[in-house]
Design a protein around this motif. Structure first.
Motif, PDB file in Angstrom:
ATOM      1  N   PRO A  60       5.590  22.899  -6.087  1.00  0.00           N
ATOM      2  CA  PRO A  60       4.294  23.498  -5.413  1.00  0.00           C
ATOM      3  C   PRO A  60       3.850  22.259  -4.653  1.00  0.00           C
ATOM      4  CG  PRO A  60       4.436  24.621  -7.267  1.00  0.00           C
ATOM      5  CD  PRO A  60       5.273  23.615  -7.541  1.00  0.00           C
ATOM      6  N   GLU A  61       3.527  21.083  -5.291  1.00  0.00           N
ATOM      7  CA  GLU A  61       2.977  19.881  -4.626  1.00  0.00           C
ATOM      8  C   GLU A  61       3.742  19.409  -3.223  1.00  0.00           C
ATOM      9  OE1 GLU A  61       3.902  20.165  -7.677  1.00  0.00           O
ATOM     10  OE2 GLU A  61       5.187  18.245  -8.626  1.00  0.00           O
ATOM     11  N   ASP A  62       4.973  19.866  -3.133  1.00  0.00           N
ATOM     12  CA  ASP A  62       5.713  19.496  -1.737  1.00  0.00           C
ATOM     13  C   ASP A  62       5.806  20.425  -0.955  1.00  0.00           C
ATOM     14  OD1 ASP A  62       6.065  16.791  -2.622  1.00  0.00           O
ATOM     15  OD2 ASP A  62       7.801  17.517  -3.701  1.00  0.00           O
ATOM     16  N   VAL A  63       5.020  21.623  -0.971  1.00  0.00           N
ATOM     17  CA  VAL A  63       5.420  22.780   0.085  1.00  0.00           C
ATOM     18  C   VAL A  63       4.880  22.260   1.347  1.00  0.00           C
ATOM     19  CG1 VAL A  63       4.167  24.794   0.641  1.00  0.00           C
ATOM     20  CG2 VAL A  63       4.871  24.797  -1.686  1.00  0.00           C
ATOM     21  N   GLU A  64       3.920  21.547   1.320  1.00  0.00           N
ATOM     22  CA  GLU A  64       3.372  20.819   2.813  1.00  0.00           C
ATOM     23  C   GLU A  64       4.554  20.085   3.494  1.00  0.00           C
ATOM     24  OE1 GLU A  64       1.086  22.377   4.825  1.00  0.00           O
ATOM     25  OE2 GLU A  64       0.790  23.815   3.229  1.00  0.00           O
ATOM     26  N   ALA A  65       5.053  19.315   2.443  1.00  0.00           N
ATOM     27  CA  ALA A  65       6.198  18.264   3.057  1.00  0.00           C
ATOM     28  C   ALA A  65       7.342  19.108   3.446  1.00  0.00           C
ATOM     29  CB  ALA A  65       6.541  17.338   1.964  1.00  0.00           C
ATOM     30  N   PHE A  66       7.512  20.200   2.917  1.00  0.00           N
ATOM     31  CA  PHE A  66       8.812  21.019   3.332  1.00  0.00           C
ATOM     32  C   PHE A  66       8.563  21.784   4.424  1.00  0.00           C
ATOM     33  CE2 PHE A  66      11.598  24.674   3.392  1.00  0.00           C
ATOM     34  CZ  PHE A  66      12.893  24.039   2.899  1.00  0.00           C
ATOM     35  N   ARG A  67       7.239  22.454   4.511  1.00  0.00           N
ATOM     36  CA  ARG A  67       7.051  22.924   5.901  1.00  0.00           C
ATOM     37  C   ARG A  67       6.842  22.085   7.128  1.00  0.00           C
ATOM     38  NH1 ARG A  67       3.840  27.305   7.615  1.00  0.00           N
ATOM     39  NH2 ARG A  67       2.899  27.679   5.555  1.00  0.00           N
ATOM     40  N   TYR A  68       6.187  20.699   6.826  1.00  0.00           N
ATOM     41  CA  TYR A  68       6.363  19.871   7.838  1.00  0.00           C
ATOM     42  C   TYR A  68       7.529  19.454   8.581  1.00  0.00           C
ATOM     43  CZ  TYR A  68       4.580  15.971  10.742  1.00  0.00           C
ATOM     44  OH  TYR A  68       4.541  15.170  11.844  1.00  0.00           O
ATOM     45  N   TYR A  69       8.350  18.939   7.501  1.00  0.00           N
ATOM     46  CA  TYR A  69       9.569  18.306   7.713  1.00  0.00           C
ATOM     47  C   TYR A  69      10.679  19.133   7.842  1.00  0.00           C
ATOM     48  CZ  TYR A  69       7.333  13.880   6.577  1.00  0.00           C
ATOM     49  OH  TYR A  69       6.640  12.503   6.613  1.00  0.00           O
ATOM     50  N   ILE A  70      10.723  20.276   7.514  1.00  0.00           N
ATOM     51  CA  ILE A  70      11.944  21.221   7.493  1.00  0.00           C
ATOM     52  C   ILE A  70      11.781  22.287   8.349  1.00  0.00           C
ATOM     53  CG2 ILE A  70      13.759  22.443   6.110  1.00  0.00           C
ATOM     54  CD1 ILE A  70      13.629  19.180   5.767  1.00  0.00           C
ATOM     55  N   VAL A  71      10.524  23.363   7.852  1.00  0.00           N
ATOM     56  CA  VAL A  71      10.414  24.572   8.305  1.00  0.00           C
ATOM     57  C   VAL A  71      10.062  24.115   9.833  1.00  0.00           C
ATOM     58  CG1 VAL A  71       9.191  26.493   8.388  1.00  0.00           C
ATOM     59  CG2 VAL A  71       9.851  25.627   6.173  1.00  0.00           C
ATOM     60  N   GLU A  72       9.296  23.521  10.126  1.00  0.00           N
ATOM     61  CA  GLU A  72       8.729  23.252  11.627  1.00  0.00           C
ATOM     62  C   GLU A  72       9.623  22.608  12.478  1.00  0.00           C
ATOM     63  OE1 GLU A  72       4.663  21.943  11.212  1.00  0.00           O
ATOM     64  OE2 GLU A  72       4.080  23.779  10.377  1.00  0.00           O
ATOM     65  N   ARG A  73      10.537  21.638  11.793  1.00  0.00           N
ATOM     66  CA  ARG A  73      11.429  20.702  12.882  1.00  0.00           C
ATOM     67  C   ARG A  73      12.777  21.060  12.594  1.00  0.00           C
ATOM     68  NH1 ARG A  73       6.925  18.817  12.013  1.00  0.00           N
ATOM     69  NH2 ARG A  73       5.970  17.286  13.304  1.00  0.00           N
ATOM     70  N   SER A  74      13.105  22.208  12.269  1.00  0.00           N
ATOM     71  CA  SER A  74      14.515  22.724  12.328  1.00  0.00           C
ATOM     72  C   SER A  74      14.668  23.811  13.509  1.00  0.00           C
ATOM     73  CB  SER A  74      15.269  23.090  10.768  1.00  0.00           C
ATOM     74  OG  SER A  74      14.918  22.097   9.750  1.00  0.00           O
TER      75      SER A  74
END
Ligand SMILES: [Zn+2]
Length: 360
Positions: A103-117
């Motif tokens: 859970p602590e890395d959800v925002e990083a996953f959103r920012y770096y992966i979901v929004e940039r792929s």
């Protein structure tokens, strides 16, 4: 005479195979504003801004890979891949990251992966030994746009305690639970799985036989789980798929509900390579092209609860489209145990349309 432009894109001249509508026909697919707006014979190319000629190719709904790891440089064990080059370029328009972060890395996953792929990315939260189920559930609820469930467990380190935590987390989040067949006995794991949950690495090689008893028969608890709505996912991976187990299951009428790769750094250079290769392996085992496409488009969309929007070329659906060439020859495929099978066909990715835009 001046034709009015009705479409943004016309995918023209291909053989459309869309199991969601029972279609297997030479049709043109018309796209407008990111949606499918028409399927028809000989649609007028002058009515479209852009035309993608796909004569001799197979046109399917955008392929969905239900088991990948794409948290590049940041996920568990740093095994994640660059999703656009390993999935989208191979004909996969949507992936599910099956447990690469907490859970602590959800925002990083959103920012770096979901929004940039360019690939559409959904994800599962990976259960940890001391995870708080309520926090997991609340995190899923707060990020429903891409978080769709809980994963027990990435990397084969699961224990009974973690299975219980993962079940509680999925209950808090009112979401799916995806389980690997590791840790407690399969019978026990299945007891914790409900309708809509997913068992991955289903066709694991011996000696961890998973679905089969010692005589190679599908275990009764597996049939019971399927009857109550548990889905079987392939999750090929470096060690999760055996031709021998798959053949025994197919013979007893038990195909995977979803075909998927478990693509990560240690499987992408073999034996998995990519989704089209994984799909072709099922053809080598005797599965028809239609069935293979169904289990790579319609079925994963159902698991993700995106049926009608993804995994289909129905009018109104999202215009994610995959185009393949069907190569004919003699192709040798390898499973996770090093066993080989020879197939006559291999799917080769040719073009990819993501939300109406030709990206490859
Ligand atoms: Zn995995």
């Amino acid at each position: 005479m001046v034709e009015t432009v009705k479409y943004d894109l016309l995918v023209k001249g291909g053989l459309v195979i869309d199991p969601s509508q029972g279609i297997h026909d030479k049709l043109d697919v018309a796209v407008f504003k990111g949606r499918i707006v028409n399927l028809g014979v000989n649609l007028n190319p002058k009515e479209s801004k852009e035309v993608l000629e796909v004569d001799g190719q197979i046109v399917t709904p955008g392929v969905i890979d239900l088991h990948t790891h794409v948290f590049y440089l940041l996920g568990h064990k740093r095994e994640g891949l660059k999703v656009d080059s390993t999935s989208l370029a191979k004909g996969v328009t949507t992936v599910l990251d099956a447990g690469s972060f907490y859970p602590e890395d959800v925002e990083a996953f959103r920012y770096y992966i979901v929004e940039r792929s360019r690939t559409r990315v959904y994800a599962l939260l990976s259960m940890k030994p001391d995870g708080n189920p309520r926090e997991y559930g609340e995190t899923v609820k707060a990020n429903r746009d891409f978080l769709v469930g809980i994963k027990y467990h990435h990397g084969g380190l699961g224990t009974m305690d973690m299975l219980i935590l993962a079940r509680e987390a999925a209950d808090w989040g009112e979401c799916m639970l995806m389980c690997e067949p590791y840790g407690p006995k399969l019978k026990t794991i299945l007891e914790y799985m409900y309708k809509g949950d997913v068992l991955t690495h289903s066709f694991h090689p011996p000696p961890r036989r998973g679905l089969l008893d010692e005589d190679g028969k599908v275990l009764p608890e597996v049939w019971e789980a399927i009857k109550r709505g548990v889905y079987l996912d392939q999750g090929h991976g470096r060690s999760g798929f055996s031709f021998e187990v798959a053949e025994k299951c197919l013979k007893q009428g038990l195909p995977p509900f979803t075909i998927s790769t478990d693509l990560h750094k240690l499987s992408v250079n073999g034996p998995v390579y990519d989704m089209p290769t994984t799909m072709s392996k099922w053809m080598a085992l005797g599965m028809s092209l239609e069935e293979v496409i169904k289990r790579s488009t319609l079925h994963p969309a159902i698991v993700l609860k995106k049926g009608g929007y993804l995994g289909t070329l129905k009018i109104g659906a999202c215009a994610d489209i995959s185009c393949f060439k069907m190569l004919e020859g003699e192709f040798v495929f390898e499973d996770s145990a090093g066993e080989k099978r020879t197939g006559r066909y291999k799917l080769e990715p040719m073009h990819v349309v993501r939300s109406g835009e030709v990206v490859f």
